[in-house]
Design a protein around this motif. Structure first.
Motif, mmCIF file in Angstrom:
data_model
loop_
_atom_site.group_PDB
_atom_site.id
_atom_site.type_symbol
_atom_site.label_atom_id
_atom_site.label_comp_id
_atom_site.label_asym_id
_atom_site.label_seq_id
_atom_site.Cartn_x
_atom_site.Cartn_y
_atom_site.Cartn_z
ATOM 1 N N ALA A 124 51.017 30.311 36.724
ATOM 2 C CA ALA A 124 50.376 29.160 37.354
ATOM 3 C C ALA A 124 49.750 28.288 36.271
ATOM 4 N N LYS A 125 50.028 27.010 36.316
ATOM 5 C CA LYS A 125 49.512 26.078 35.320
ATOM 6 C C LYS A 125 48.093 25.650 35.684
ATOM 7 N N ALA A 126 47.207 25.693 34.703
ATOM 8 C CA ALA A 126 45.808 25.344 34.950
ATOM 9 C C ALA A 126 45.651 23.870 35.299
ATOM 10 N N SER A 127 44.695 23.579 36.166
ATOM 11 C CA SER A 127 44.364 22.210 36.555
ATOM 12 C C SER A 127 43.042 21.817 35.917
ATOM 13 N N PRO A 128 42.707 20.511 35.940
ATOM 14 C CA PRO A 128 41.417 20.069 35.373
ATOM 15 C C PRO A 128 40.219 20.745 36.028
ATOM 16 N N ILE A 129 40.359 21.081 37.327
ATOM 17 C CA ILE A 129 39.266 21.734 38.043
ATOM 18 C C ILE A 129 39.785 23.062 38.596
ATOM 19 N N ILE A 130 39.074 24.124 38.281
ATOM 20 C CA ILE A 130 39.465 25.452 38.761
ATOM 21 C C ILE A 130 38.352 26.022 39.627
ATOM 22 N N ASP A 131 38.740 26.529 40.799
ATOM 23 C CA ASP A 131 37.818 27.233 41.689
ATOM 24 C C ASP A 131 38.240 28.699 41.690
ATOM 25 N N LEU A 132 37.436 29.557 41.060
ATOM 26 C CA LEU A 132 37.751 30.974 40.953
ATOM 27 C C LEU A 132 36.993 31.753 42.025
ATOM 28 N N ILE A 133 37.729 32.360 42.959
ATOM 29 C CA ILE A 133 37.132 33.158 44.027
ATOM 30 C C ILE A 133 37.003 34.601 43.549
ATOM 31 N N LEU A 134 35.786 35.144 43.620
ATOM 32 C CA LEU A 134 35.578 36.541 43.236
ATOM 33 C C LEU A 134 34.998 37.392 44.365
ATOM 34 N N GLY A 135 34.312 36.774 45.323
ATOM 35 C CA GLY A 135 33.815 37.532 46.466
ATOM 36 C C GLY A 135 33.015 38.745 46.046
ATOM 37 N N LYS A 136 33.352 39.916 46.573
ATOM 38 C CA LYS A 136 32.668 41.168 46.224
ATOM 39 C C LYS A 136 33.437 41.939 45.149
ATOM 40 N N GLN A 137 34.139 41.187 44.290
ATOM 41 C CA GLN A 137 34.834 41.851 43.185
ATOM 42 C C GLN A 137 33.809 42.571 42.308
ATOM 43 N N LYS A 138 34.099 43.830 41.984
ATOM 44 C CA LYS A 138 33.140 44.651 41.245
ATOM 45 C C LYS A 138 33.891 45.801 40.600
ATOM 46 N N GLU A 139 33.601 46.086 39.344
ATOM 47 C CA GLU A 139 34.270 47.159 38.635
ATOM 48 C C GLU A 139 33.826 48.510 39.193
ATOM 49 N N ILE A 140 34.805 49.346 39.535
ATOM 50 C CA ILE A 140 34.508 50.642 40.133
ATOM 51 C C ILE A 140 35.483 51.690 39.590
ATOM 52 N N THR A 141 35.193 52.950 39.891
ATOM 53 C CA THR A 141 36.160 54.029 39.693
ATOM 54 C C THR A 141 36.476 54.637 41.051
#
Length: 745
Positions: free
Chosen positions: A711-728
């Motif tokens: 995916a080619k980057a655009s001038p404005i990026i909206d990064l959705i992370l929500g409840k993303q969290k490093e876990i085991t």
């Protein structure tokens, strides 16, 4: 195909407004999803077809034409001794076994089997919605939404036939609602121009996705290809049902999205068009949604009460009564012991379904040829070491008389071997190398002994044991286990038929949308399954949703990309399903695009980085072991249906006293009737609504596609992370779901 189109035209003329259509200018390619493939097989006894989805993809390497009976453990029941409704097991680790196996069976196992072409029957409600609508011409508590249209033949009431009647809101004793009403009938015609139709309209209190069930009566001259059409926001889906079998109970057709309010199009339509003239088609009630328990029980001299819980939480004994199964099946103790009735009824229910079919010709029943039964449990025992897993225990009964079709009961040994080996192998490969495959138990457990078809009971793990539940509360683990069970069933049935099998594909990855000014390209990657070489996608089905509508099939493509054109300011959302001769995959994440014509604002790239689905936070310290739901509940896949409440007892030495005081793992009862929200993989659309409102066009991609340069980057990026969290997960040292990986940075 011409005959099918003619029938659909008659439907529209007879019953209602046209159903939603494919977007203008984008005719879906239907060839691959409607073709009929004949596969040579070892000769088997003649058997009646049952329910067939006309629109489903052909699955010659899957489970097409197979009928599978399965159930998910126990359920809430009435305890006559204690004069109360309760669970059959204790609340532990934030769940209870009466609910926990449903978190495998409903979101994963049943859809996998259905995606492979099987028809699945279950003695417990499968719709978790508390809403329920009954539409029936007999009135009572049913909605008044039944209408008829007469062609050359006319509908009339069937003399001497009993059907469903919603005459009692609450069922008591051995009330059978399928003996309280009447049935309509008509003769078949072969000419669609002379068709008649029965139509069921419904008034929905709230929008949502609901299971749809139909009912009818079976007669010796019933049509073997009764044509049903379900109309929903996703369009029209067509089914053929052999009404010669299966009459007098609820027959599940699928789950469909509906808008709030009265339907302008019939929810269900039934035509009298058949390949055979002068056969009989019958029409009875339609059930939509799951609903609340409505079977009232009491102890001797006590006051009768209903459970007050959703029907999907209740045991099989109560669903069977609501579904018209005879009391001799669900009440072997004559109503004196619901606990015993519940666990004994499941195997007897299988025999009642199969009675009179090629699989059980010597017994009275519904005539449905059941290929096998499967009982899913998680009560594999305990250990003094909370760090050690219990593992998986298969149970069969291979002794005694032969099965209903004359086959030796030892076939269940092979069935259990294939399923259990698959489960243990996949867990050891992907999760826990030391996972234990416990010795097969060949004993007369009712759920393994009673069915007169190949049957097995599996105790997957120990829901009482922390080490097992470190994996068991992880949605990806549940997906893997369910897929292993599906693969074991597939391999067993294909081995019996002597034909090669094909495993349905895994979901696609690296999904992205690129382009601008009305012209866009959707691209993705098929995923090879390292555990199964046959699970390679050979084509893909693309689905589209416009704004807040429902997904409809857009196109079938051979390659992992498609070009689309957009000429409006609406948000177009897409999901991809991989397919092969074994079936279809689970859907991809959902991506969206919006083209704002004439806008001078730059295009926004939305990146979906919220990929996490996982179990709750763990407590693993001196003197305290368990799950800290308050710290981090985890992220369910779409939604969890097994959470009862937070764990309150963390001391490993705390012993079980009663189910109300079960010791280590004891948990609250604050959420056990609720569905706990999770990751819908549809948050690009949520963000996109705000971005469009601000006047910006946008495209989107998955985070895997972005970091790999797809995916080619655009001038404005909206990064959705929500409840993303490093876990085991479990005992593995591997870290998952890190929000900002090196590649993303």
């Amino acid at each position: 195909m011409k005959k099918l189109l003619s029938i659909l035209m008659i439907i529209c003329a007879l019953c209602a407004d046209a159903a939603p259509k494919t977007p203008k200018g984008r005719k879906a390619k239907r060839a691959k999803t409607t073709k009929v493939v004949s596969t040579p097989a070892v000769p088997r006894p003649a058997r009646e077809p049952f329910v067939r989805s006309i629109d489903a993809p052909a699955t010659p390497g899957g489970l097409s034409g197979k009928n599978i009976a399965l159930w998910q453990s126990h359920g809430r029941y009435f305890d006559q001794k204690e004069d109360r409704w309760t669970w059959q097991r204790a609340r532990l680790m934030g769940t209870v076994e009466d609910l926990y196996p449903q978190a495998y069976v409903l979101p994963y196992l049943i859809p996998m089997l259905e995606n492979a072409g099987a028809y699945v029957l279950t003695p417990r409600e499968r719709d978790v919605s508390t809403q329920e609508i009954i539409v029936d011409f007999d009135g009572g508590y049913a909605q008044k939404g039944y209408e008829e249209k007469n062609g050359s033949k006319k509908w009339h009431t069937a003399d001497g036939l009993k059907g469903f009647g919603y005459k009692k809101e609450i069922l008591t004793d051995t009330d059978n609602p399928f003996r309280m009403g009447s049935v309509r009938q008509i003769q078949t015609v072969t000419n669609p121009d002379k068709a008649s139709a029965a139509c069921w309209y419904a008034d929905f209190k709230k929008a949502g996705t609901y299971a749809v069930y139909v009912s009818y009566a079976s007669l010796p001259n019933s049509a073997r290809d009764a044509r049903y059409i379900v109309n929903s926001l996703a369009g029209s889906k067509e089914f053929e049902i052999n009404q010669r079998i299966g009459g007098g109970t609820w027959i599940y057709l699928g789950s469909f999205p509906f808008a709030a309010g009265r339907s302008k199009t019939p929810v269900v339509e039934l035509l009298n068009v058949s390949s055979e003239a002068n056969q009989t088609i019958t029409a009875d009630a339609v059930k939509i949604g799951g609903g609340m328990g409505n079977v009232s029980r009491s102890a001797a001299g006590g006051e009768a009460t209903v459970s007050t819980y959703p029907r999907f939480t209740e045991g099989a004994r109560y669903w069977m009564q609501w579904a018209g199964i005879p009391a001799s099946v669900y009440s072997v103790t004559d109503g004196k012991n619901d606990y015993e009735d519940d666990y004994k009824s499941r195997g007897m229910w299988v025999n009642y379904l199969a009675g009179g079919s090629s699989e059980l010709p010597g017994q009275k029943g519904l005539g449905i040829p059941i290929d096998l039964s499967f009982a899913f449990h998680t009560d594999a025992g305990t250990t003094s070491d909370p760090r050690a897993t219990i593992g998986t225990l298969p149970i069969v009964y291979s002794k005694g008389a032969k099965l209903g079709n004359g086959e030796s009961r030892t076939t269940s040994l092979r069935y259990a071997e294939l399923v259990t080996n698959q489960v243990v192998n996949d867990i050891q490969t992907l999760y826990e190398p030391t996972w234990n495959r416990r010795k097969l138990r060949d004993r007369p457990y009712h759920e393994a002994m009673e069915p007169q078809v190949p049957s097995m009971l599996i105790e997957l793990l120990s829901h009482q044991n922390f080490a097992d539940m470190r994996y068991g509360l992880d949605p990806t683990f549940r997906f893997t286990v369910s897929r292993a069970i599906y693969k074991g069933i597939l391999k067993y049935l294909h081995e019996k038929d002597g034909i090669p099998y094909v495993v349905e594909p895994l979901p696609v990855s690296h999904f992205s949308i690129a382009g601008k000014d009305g012209r866009y390209t959707l691209s993705w990657k098929g995923v090879d399954d390292p555990l199964e070489p046959t699970a390679k996608p050979t084509y893909y089905i693309v689905y589209e949703r416009i704004d807040n509508g429902a997904f409809t099939e857009l196109e079938v493509v051979d390659n992992p990309s498609i070009n689309i054109s957009i000429s409006d300011n609406q948000i177009h959302s897409f999901k991809i399903v991989a397919a092969n001769d074994g079936g279809i995959s689970f859907p991809s994440e959902i991506l969206s695009v919006c083209d704002i014509a004439g806008s001078d604002k730059p295009q926004v790239l939305i990146i979906n980085g919220f990929t996490r689905i996982s179990g709750p936070a763990e407590i693993y310290a001196e003197g305290r072991i368990g799950f800290d739901y308050a710290e981090d509940h985890g992220v369910p896949y779409y939604g969890d249906i097994h959470f009862t409440g937070e764990q309150t007892e963390f001391r490993p030495e705390a012993k079980w006293v009663t189910n109300d005081a079960p010791g280590h793992g004891s948990s609250r009862a604050t959420h056990e009737t609720e569905v706990f929200a999770g990751n819908t993989f549809d948050f690009v659309f949520v963000h996109g609504q705000s971005i469009r409102k601000a006047g910006f066009p946008f495209i989107s991609c998955g985070v895997d596609a972005f970091v790999d340069g797809n995916a080619k980057a655009s001038p404005i990026i909206d990064l959705i992370l929500g409840k993303q969290k490093e876990i085991t997960v479990g005992t593995s040292e591997e870290r998952k779901f890190k929000p900002f990986t090196a590649a993303l940075k």
